[in-house]
Design a protein around this motif. Structure first.
Motif, PDB file in Angstrom:
ATOM      1  N   VAL A 205       0.839  -1.199   0.000  1.00 27.06           N
ATOM      2  CA  VAL A 205       0.000   0.000   0.000  1.00 27.06           C
ATOM      3  C   VAL A 205       0.876   1.252   0.000  1.00 27.06           C
ATOM      4  O   VAL A 205       0.644   2.193  -0.756  1.00 27.06           O
ATOM      5  N   VAL A 206       1.907   1.219   0.835  1.00 28.62           N
ATOM      6  CA  VAL A 206       2.815   2.363   0.957  1.00 28.62           C
ATOM      7  C   VAL A 206       3.542   2.602  -0.372  1.00 28.62           C
ATOM      8  O   VAL A 206       3.643   3.733  -0.851  1.00 28.62           O
ATOM      9  N   LYS A 207       3.999   1.525  -0.984  1.00 35.53           N
ATOM     10  CA  LYS A 207       4.729   1.625  -2.248  1.00 35.53           C
ATOM     11  C   LYS A 207       3.842   2.243  -3.335  1.00 35.53           C
ATOM     12  O   LYS A 207       4.254   3.159  -4.052  1.00 35.53           O
TER      13      LYS A 207
ATOM     14  N   GLY B 279       8.543  21.697   9.635  1.00 35.71           N
ATOM     15  CA  GLY B 279       8.889  20.690  10.644  1.00 35.71           C
ATOM     16  C   GLY B 279       9.881  19.675  10.090  1.00 35.71           C
ATOM     17  O   GLY B 279      10.905  19.378  10.716  1.00 35.71           O
ATOM     18  N   HIS B 280       9.590  19.173   8.909  1.00 34.35           N
ATOM     19  CA  HIS B 280      10.463  18.165   8.292  1.00 34.35           C
ATOM     20  C   HIS B 280      11.859  18.736   8.017  1.00 34.35           C
ATOM     21  O   HIS B 280      12.870  18.058   8.232  1.00 34.35           O
ATOM     22  N   ALA B 281      11.906  19.986   7.579  1.00 37.88           N
ATOM     23  CA  ALA B 281      13.210  20.611   7.307  1.00 37.88           C
ATOM     24  C   ALA B 281      14.040  20.681   8.596  1.00 37.88           C
ATOM     25  O   ALA B 281      15.260  20.508   8.579  1.00 37.88           O
TER      26      ALA B 281
ATOM     27  N   ASP C  95      13.375  -1.631  -1.194  1.00 34.03           N
ATOM     28  CA  ASP C  95      12.831  -1.428   0.141  1.00 34.03           C
ATOM     29  C   ASP C  95      13.963  -1.662   1.132  1.00 34.03           C
ATOM     30  O   ASP C  95      14.895  -2.417   0.840  1.00 34.03           O
ATOM     31  N   LEU C  96      13.901  -0.985   2.249  1.00 36.23           N
ATOM     32  CA  LEU C  96      15.038  -1.017   3.172  1.00 36.23           C
ATOM     33  C   LEU C  96      15.296  -2.407   3.732  1.00 36.23           C
ATOM     34  O   LEU C  96      16.415  -2.730   4.123  1.00 36.23           O
ATOM     35  N   GLU C  97      14.270  -3.248   3.743  1.00 41.82           N
ATOM     36  CA  GLU C  97      14.429  -4.611   4.254  1.00 41.82           C
ATOM     37  C   GLU C  97      15.380  -5.414   3.379  1.00 41.82           C
ATOM     38  O   GLU C  97      15.967  -6.389   3.827  1.00 41.82           O
TER      39      GLU C  97
ATOM     40  N   ASP D  80      11.603   9.595   8.962  1.00 43.12           N
ATOM     41  CA  ASP D  80      10.164   9.670   8.667  1.00 43.12           C
ATOM     42  C   ASP D  80       9.640   8.527   7.796  1.00 43.12           C
ATOM     43  O   ASP D  80       8.787   8.733   6.940  1.00 43.12           O
ATOM     44  N   VAL D  81      10.160   7.341   8.024  1.00 42.92           N
ATOM     45  CA  VAL D  81       9.690   6.162   7.275  1.00 42.92           C
ATOM     46  C   VAL D  81       8.884   5.245   8.202  1.00 42.92           C
ATOM     47  O   VAL D  81       7.864   4.684   7.802  1.00 42.92           O
ATOM     48  N   LEU D  82       9.322   5.147   9.464  1.00 47.73           N
ATOM     49  CA  LEU D  82       8.671   4.209  10.399  1.00 47.73           C
ATOM     50  C   LEU D  82       7.195   4.537  10.612  1.00 47.73           C
ATOM     51  O   LEU D  82       6.414   3.648  10.966  1.00 47.73           O
TER      52      LEU D  82
ATOM     53  N   HIS E 270       4.990   4.737   8.617  1.00 48.75           N
ATOM     54  CA  HIS E 270       4.140   3.941   7.724  1.00 48.75           C
ATOM     55  C   HIS E 270       3.983   2.500   8.179  1.00 48.75           C
ATOM     56  O   HIS E 270       3.298   1.722   7.513  1.00 48.75           O
ATOM     57  N   TYR E 271       4.621   2.125   9.300  1.00 53.20           N
ATOM     58  CA  TYR E 271       4.595   0.723   9.717  1.00 53.20           C
ATOM     59  C   TYR E 271       4.243   0.553  11.191  1.00 53.20           C
ATOM     60  O   TYR E 271       4.670   1.348  12.030  1.00 53.20           O
ATOM     61  N   PRO E 272       3.487  -0.515  11.484  1.00 48.68           N
ATOM     62  CA  PRO E 272       3.167  -0.806  12.896  1.00 48.68           C
ATOM     63  C   PRO E 272       4.420  -1.277  13.639  1.00 48.68           C
ATOM     64  O   PRO E 272       5.423  -1.636  13.001  1.00 48.68           O
TER      65      PRO E 272
HETATM   66  N1  SAM Z   1      13.366  10.097   4.323  1.00 50.72           N
HETATM   67  C1  SAM Z   1      12.820  11.076   3.400  1.00 50.72           C
HETATM   68  C2  SAM Z   1      12.850  12.441   4.020  1.00 50.72           C
HETATM   69  O1  SAM Z   1      12.804  12.533   5.263  1.00 50.72           O
HETATM   70  O2  SAM Z   1      12.901  13.425   3.285  1.00 50.72           O
HETATM   71  C3  SAM Z   1      11.409  10.714   2.929  1.00 50.72           C
HETATM   72  C4  SAM Z   1      10.329  10.581   3.990  1.00 50.72           C
HETATM   73  S1  SAM Z   1       8.740  10.132   3.306  1.00 50.72           S
HETATM   74  C5  SAM Z   1       7.567  10.612   4.532  1.00 50.72           C
HETATM   75  C6  SAM Z   1       8.725   8.371   3.490  1.00 50.72           C
HETATM   76  C7  SAM Z   1       9.506   7.666   2.384  1.00 50.72           C
HETATM   77  O3  SAM Z   1       9.734   6.315   2.778  1.00 50.72           O
HETATM   78  C8  SAM Z   1       8.804   7.611   1.041  1.00 50.72           C
HETATM   79  O4  SAM Z   1       9.639   8.117   0.030  1.00 50.72           O
HETATM   80  C9  SAM Z   1       8.508   6.127   0.853  1.00 50.72           C
HETATM   81  O5  SAM Z   1       8.487   5.727  -0.496  1.00 50.72           O
HETATM   82  C10 SAM Z   1       9.624   5.485   1.645  1.00 50.72           C
HETATM   83  N2  SAM Z   1       9.370   4.120   2.130  1.00 50.72           N
HETATM   84  C11 SAM Z   1       8.264   3.655   2.734  1.00 50.72           C
HETATM   85  N3  SAM Z   1       8.413   2.375   3.077  1.00 50.72           N
HETATM   86  C12 SAM Z   1       9.657   2.012   2.706  1.00 50.72           C
HETATM   87  C13 SAM Z   1      10.407   0.803   2.795  1.00 50.72           C
HETATM   88  N4  SAM Z   1       9.882  -0.295   3.341  1.00 50.72           N
HETATM   89  N5  SAM Z   1      11.649   0.793   2.312  1.00 50.72           N
HETATM   90  C14 SAM Z   1      12.183   1.890   1.736  1.00 50.72           C
HETATM   91  N6  SAM Z   1      11.525   3.063   1.604  1.00 50.72           N
HETATM   92  C15 SAM Z   1      10.277   3.121   2.095  1.00 50.72           C
END
Ligand code: SAM
Length: 240
Positions: A11-13, A44-46, A130-132, A145-147, A149-151
């Motif tokens: 879903v995230v992809k 905030g992100h910056a 994917d990072l895995e 800011d990737v976690l 998206h995951y439980p």
């Molecule tokens: N890290 C970047 C930043 O802070 O500018 C992007 C943050 S953005 C909210 C989340 C990013 O994580 C998206 O580009 C998304 O495609 C990527 N992403 C989500 N799940 C991922 C996974 N399992 N492995 C690698 N990337 C993933």
């Protein structure tokens, strides 16, 4: 009941290759056509990126240091790291994000070179992954800011894998599960906006700390970044 989150990754992809790509490219870029909430999130992100760079530079120059930027998005972190001479490996699950990051990085590094910056700079290596499934060894691994998206159960495995790639440091940011933010999120779920295409998972700092401890790592530095609509905990972990 415990979240399994079996198809979260698919879903995230899909999201970050379509509507999510458009939305976040706008937020992370410098475009004017953002609303008030998006502008607040951009700020905030910056700050998170800026603080992560500060943590990275605290231990000395980044010249020649290998850094893995896992889930690099549009390259907000990879670009400044490359400008400081780091050897960056950047990857993201979304092909659209990787293409954008690569394009922006080329433009930015060209501009810096034209400015005759004295720092030797290396073009980051970009990969759709994917990072895995990342491998190799890096001095430092960063995942911003990737976690969200995951439980937690998925996040535990992700943290363990990222730590296994890092020789010295792991820098992570996540949305903290504090009472106040949890409440905001629940209110948000009651009134979902049109652009809320994915779920957001909050993480308790203690859970993140435990996941690190289980693989022999400990938190060395902690920071909190908040604006009106953006909340992030930033942590630097090192082998215990
Ligand atoms: N890290 C970047 C930043 O802070 O500018 C992007 C943050 S953005 C909210 C989340 C990013 O994580 C998206 O580009 C998304 O495609 C990527 N992403 C989500 N799940 C991922 C996974 N399992 N492995 C690698 N990337 C993933």
């Amino acid at each position: 009941a415990e979240e399994v989150g079996g198809d979260d990754k698919e879903v995230v992809k899909e999201y970050f290759n379509s509507t999510g790509f458009q939305r976040w490219r706008k937020i992370y870029g410098g475009m004017d056509d953002v609303n008030r909430v998006q502008l607040d999130i951009r700020i905030g992100h910056a700050k998170t990126v800026e603080n992560a760079i500060k943590m990275l530079c605290d231990e000395g120059s980044l010249q020649g240091v290998t850094v893995c930027d896992a889930g690099c998005g549009t390259g907000c972190l990879s670009i400044p790291l490359a400008k400081q001479g780091a050897i960056v490996s950047a990857s993201d699950i979304s092909a659209a994000m990787v293409a954008e990051a690569e394009k922006l990085t080329k433009e930015e590094l060209q501009t810096s070179r034209n400015d005759l910056s004295p720092t030797p700079m290396f073009m980051p290596k970009f990969e759709i992954k994917d990072l895995e499934s990342l491998d190799g060894k890096y001095d430092t691994v960063v995942c911003l800011d990737v976690l969200i998206h995951y439980p937690q159960n998925k996040a535990n495995a992700m943290i363990a894998h990222l730590a296994s790639l890092a020789e010295n440091r792991l820098i992570l940011s996540f949305a903290p599960k504090t009472f106040y933010y949890d409440l905001l999120k629940r209110i948000g779920e009651l009134f979902p906006g049109p652009s809320k295409a994915t779920r957001a998972y909050l993480h308790a700092e203690a859970d993140i700390e435990r996941a690190l401890k289980n693989v022999g790592w400990k938190i060395r530095k902690r920071g909190l970044i908040t604006t009106q609509f953006y909340f992030a905990k930033l942590i630097e972990a090192v082998p215990a």
